[in-house]
Design a protein around this motif. Sequence first.
Motif, PDB file in Angstrom:
ATOM      1  N   GLU A  11      43.371  63.741  46.319  1.00  0.00           N
ATOM      2  CA  GLU A  11      42.288  62.756  46.317  1.00  0.00           C
ATOM      3  C   GLU A  11      40.982  63.379  45.835  1.00  0.00           C
ATOM      4  OE1 GLU A  11      42.153  60.887  50.161  1.00  0.00           O
ATOM      5  OE2 GLU A  11      43.950  59.701  49.748  1.00  0.00           O
ATOM      6  N   ASP A  15      38.711  62.191  42.726  1.00  0.00           N
ATOM      7  CA  ASP A  15      37.273  61.943  42.840  1.00  0.00           C
ATOM      8  C   ASP A  15      36.509  62.681  41.738  1.00  0.00           C
ATOM      9  OD1 ASP A  15      37.262  60.194  45.023  1.00  0.00           O
ATOM     10  OD2 ASP A  15      37.094  61.818  46.495  1.00  0.00           O
ATOM     11  N   GLU A  18      36.908  60.936  38.437  1.00  0.00           N
ATOM     12  CA  GLU A  18      36.068  59.740  38.369  1.00  0.00           C
ATOM     13  C   GLU A  18      34.606  60.109  38.103  1.00  0.00           C
ATOM     14  OE1 GLU A  18      35.336  55.603  40.809  1.00  0.00           O
ATOM     15  OE2 GLU A  18      36.085  57.320  41.911  1.00  0.00           O
ATOM     16  N   GLN A  19      34.120  61.150  38.779  1.00  0.00           N
ATOM     17  CA  GLN A  19      32.743  61.591  38.559  1.00  0.00           C
ATOM     18  C   GLN A  19      32.534  62.093  37.131  1.00  0.00           C
ATOM     19  OE1 GLN A  19      31.917  64.509  41.591  1.00  0.00           O
ATOM     20  NE2 GLN A  19      32.198  63.035  43.250  1.00  0.00           N
ATOM     21  N   TYR A  95      45.241  56.359  46.125  1.00  0.00           N
ATOM     22  CA  TYR A  95      43.839  56.479  45.729  1.00  0.00           C
ATOM     23  C   TYR A  95      43.357  55.206  45.036  1.00  0.00           C
ATOM     24  CZ  TYR A  95      39.620  58.374  43.556  1.00  0.00           C
ATOM     25  OH  TYR A  95      38.330  58.581  43.159  1.00  0.00           O
ATOM     26  N   LEU A  96      44.140  54.705  44.094  1.00  0.00           N
ATOM     27  CA  LEU A  96      43.751  53.499  43.360  1.00  0.00           C
ATOM     28  C   LEU A  96      43.653  52.296  44.288  1.00  0.00           C
ATOM     29  CD1 LEU A  96      45.885  53.931  40.118  1.00  0.00           C
ATOM     30  CD2 LEU A  96      43.421  54.299  40.379  1.00  0.00           C
ATOM     31  N   THR A  97      44.570  52.200  45.223  1.00  0.00           N
ATOM     32  CA  THR A  97      44.532  51.105  46.180  1.00  0.00           C
ATOM     33  C   THR A  97      43.325  51.236  47.114  1.00  0.00           C
ATOM     34  OG1 THR A  97      46.942  50.960  46.112  1.00  0.00           O
ATOM     35  CG2 THR A  97      45.844  49.904  47.978  1.00  0.00           C
ATOM     36  N   ASP A  98      43.110  52.432  47.654  1.00  0.00           N
ATOM     37  CA  ASP A  98      41.999  52.662  48.589  1.00  0.00           C
ATOM     38  C   ASP A  98      40.637  52.457  47.946  1.00  0.00           C
ATOM     39  OD1 ASP A  98      43.899  53.262  50.480  1.00  0.00           O
ATOM     40  OD2 ASP A  98      43.516  55.435  50.482  1.00  0.00           O
ATOM     41  N   HIS A  99      40.526  52.707  46.643  1.00  0.00           N
ATOM     42  CA  HIS A  99      39.241  52.588  45.952  1.00  0.00           C
ATOM     43  C   HIS A  99      39.067  51.242  45.240  1.00  0.00           C
ATOM     44  CE1 HIS A  99      39.218  56.868  46.812  1.00  0.00           C
ATOM     45  NE2 HIS A  99      37.913  56.833  46.625  1.00  0.00           N
ATOM     46  N   GLY A 100      39.973  50.323  45.485  1.00  0.00           N
ATOM     47  CA  GLY A 100      39.814  48.970  44.966  1.00  0.00           C
ATOM     48  C   GLY A 100      40.173  48.776  43.511  1.00  0.00           C
ATOM     49  N   TYR A 101      40.835  49.753  42.901  1.00  0.00           N
ATOM     50  CA  TYR A 101      41.232  49.597  41.510  1.00  0.00           C
ATOM     51  C   TYR A 101      42.470  48.715  41.376  1.00  0.00           C
ATOM     52  CZ  TYR A 101      37.990  53.357  40.430  1.00  0.00           C
ATOM     53  OH  TYR A 101      36.868  54.107  40.288  1.00  0.00           O
TER      54      TYR A 101
END
Length: 108
Positions: A11, A15, A18-19, A95-101
């Motif tokens: 994760e 992150d 993404e940054q 990760y994609l699910t938890d971050h709303g993607y």
Amino acid sequence: MADTEEVKVGEALLDYVEQVTNIISSLGLAESKINDIIEKFPNSYEGGASPQMEAYLNSLYGHIQKMIFFYGNLATYINNVFETVENHDQILAKYLTDHGYVAVEDGE
């Protein structure tokens, strides 16, 4: 699922990607703006410092391109490291699910 420590590492790597992607996007926008300024500069400034200003703008443009290249390579490196993590597909899905993607319906 991978052990908890591996999930945290996976994760964290996502992150970072993404940054870095956000930085590359911002640099791309800056590159575009500087390019617009360079194109419009000869017809919009008639001062004595014109050669120096033009050299500065071209230098800035070149440095932004180098930064885009650097961050692009960094994103590739981080992604390659992530690919070595066991169960990376499961970590990525979480990760994609938890971050709303990715929207998940109840029961899926």
